[in-house]
Scaffold this active site. Sequence first.
Site, PDB file in Angstrom:
ATOM      1  N   HIS A 151       0.822  -1.214   0.000  1.00  0.00           N
ATOM      2  CA  HIS A 151       0.000   0.000   0.000  1.00  0.00           C
ATOM      3  C   HIS A 151       0.856   1.264   0.000  1.00  0.00           C
ATOM      4  O   HIS A 151       2.066   1.230   0.249  1.00  0.00           O
ATOM      5  CB  HIS A 151      -0.960   0.009   1.199  1.00  0.00           C
ATOM      6  CG  HIS A 151      -0.274   0.040   2.538  1.00  0.00           C
ATOM      7  ND1 HIS A 151       0.091   1.207   3.167  1.00  0.00           N
ATOM      8  CD2 HIS A 151       0.090  -0.977   3.386  1.00  0.00           C
ATOM      9  CE1 HIS A 151       0.654   0.926   4.336  1.00  0.00           C
ATOM     10  NE2 HIS A 151       0.663  -0.381   4.494  1.00  0.00           N
ATOM     11  N   CYS A 202       2.724  -4.881   7.051  1.00  0.00           N
ATOM     12  CA  CYS A 202       2.422  -4.642   5.639  1.00  0.00           C
ATOM     13  C   CYS A 202       3.604  -3.936   4.969  1.00  0.00           C
ATOM     14  O   CYS A 202       4.487  -3.412   5.639  1.00  0.00           O
ATOM     15  CB  CYS A 202       1.161  -3.802   5.492  1.00  0.00           C
ATOM     16  SG  CYS A 202      -0.350  -4.675   5.957  1.00  0.00           S
TER      17      CYS A 202
END
Length: 562
Positions: free
Chosen positions: A454, A473
């Site tokens: 992301h 992440c």
Amino acid sequence: MLTRMNFIKVSILFFVLFCFTSCQEKHAAQETEIVETAGQMNTRVSDNIKAVILYALDQEGKINDSIRLSQSSIVNAFYTQNNYQRIWSDHNSFLPQAVSMIDFIKHGKYYGLYPEDYHFHDLISLVEKINTDSLSQKDAISWTKADLMLSDAFMQTLKDLKEGRMLPDSQSIISKQNMVDSFFVLKLKEVNSGRTVSEVLSAVQPQQTDYQSLQQALKAFVDTMDTKSYPYVNFPNSDSLDFTKKIYARLIQSGYGNSAISTPDPEEYTEALQSYQTDHALKPDGKAGPAVVSSLNSNDQERFRHIAITLDRYKSTPPFPETYIQVNIPSFYLKLVDADTVVLISKVVVGKPDTSTPELTSSISNMVTYPQWTIPESIIRKDILPHLKVDPGYLARKGFSLLDSKGDEVNPYDVDWSKYTKGIPWRVVQGSGDDNALGVFKFNFNNPYDVYLHDTNQRYLFKNDNRALSHGCVRVEKWHALASFIAERDSTSLKPGQIAGYNTDSINNWISKKEKKTIIIKKRLPLFIDYFTCASKNGNIVFYNDVYKEDYRLAIKYFAKK
């Protein structure tokens, strides 16, 4: 006159006695079997090979007190099919393939291998003895041991080049009977038929470009490496005195400090440490922090272990497809490869050591503009719940919402937070927007860890050298270029008559309007998140920090005595 079977039984008895007495000098004469006629040597060695293998199979590979066959079952399979004939020598001479095999073992470090794992010292000693001692040239037992060790070394090298050294035997190709005949035995038969040792062994390595370039760059590193062994310094160390002694001892090894003392006074310790820091471009503050310890541990022997582990990691990595994304955690970089060409390189932020990014293989299935962030339970337990126990207003200040299973918002002031210790029965969600932790774009892929690629609202972190900063992440600096590639790839893969549901322009439009859109990718893009602490660049090997200490743990387990 002895029958052949009785001769074998006698031979087995002889070798049992030989193994029992081999360490005793007064029985040294029993370790030889002199054959006066060269023409008889092949027959005697053949009989001995069978006897010794039968003994070794019953003794966990041992043929005497100092020699153990690592792959006795596979060696036995070959000799059984070869009628127990010797293959590395003939009469009283070594064949060229024996010389080549020993040379390959000698230069095993060019392949990330340790020569001592392949009978190197025993073979060198035995070959020298045979080549310089006329009586040893007539010794059937010496030729027997040489043949068996060379075959065992070949099988072990074959295995380690093919799959590495870090798989348990139950998962290894050595436990698969079909591989014994179709791979191990076949490859040694190829050598016996005239194919070169180097050609056969080199060909079983992974063909990935990154593996090949690293292995080819290894020769220059090995030829110039410092072979001195240095102890690894653990950090942190709760015993400050012990830590100081180990740091000082390590400094002395590198030429700093006074070798006549083991426990320096504070002034001597600081002076030696500052000298080392100055010479190694470190802040000369006289303190042994992470940077100093990392520098002390970055010696050539330690670097070689990183190379050996990295090469083995590639051997257990699935072959890369034509087009793929690879995130290499220790390098803090992502690369996008298309048709053997690197079309995109981007900085990434990966998980902190205590919330590490997992290694995985998947494929990007959809993308989301202006995503919401559903906070993982692990973060709720560790970071959010303690704050809520003190102040329920914490969620509002962070822009988080508390939602029940129906998606309805729950008032955090109506909850008795003291009842919860291991988790909560609600979701914590951060709404989409420029302040969202996921930024304005998210790449989803199937995985059991609830991680994704992301954008981020903390783009300044990409300037850091150490980018192990996330909750697990992967934050991608050049997310827009990656999204554009995926969109273009989807468009060019359409069949006649098909219409793309999106393109780069539509992505840009949704982002400018701050619209939340889920984009289904028609042609999923393979993704690999790997852990490689070194790589080849322009023919030279570069090293990355072992950020999660994964290599260190593997080195302790598999290469502790190297």
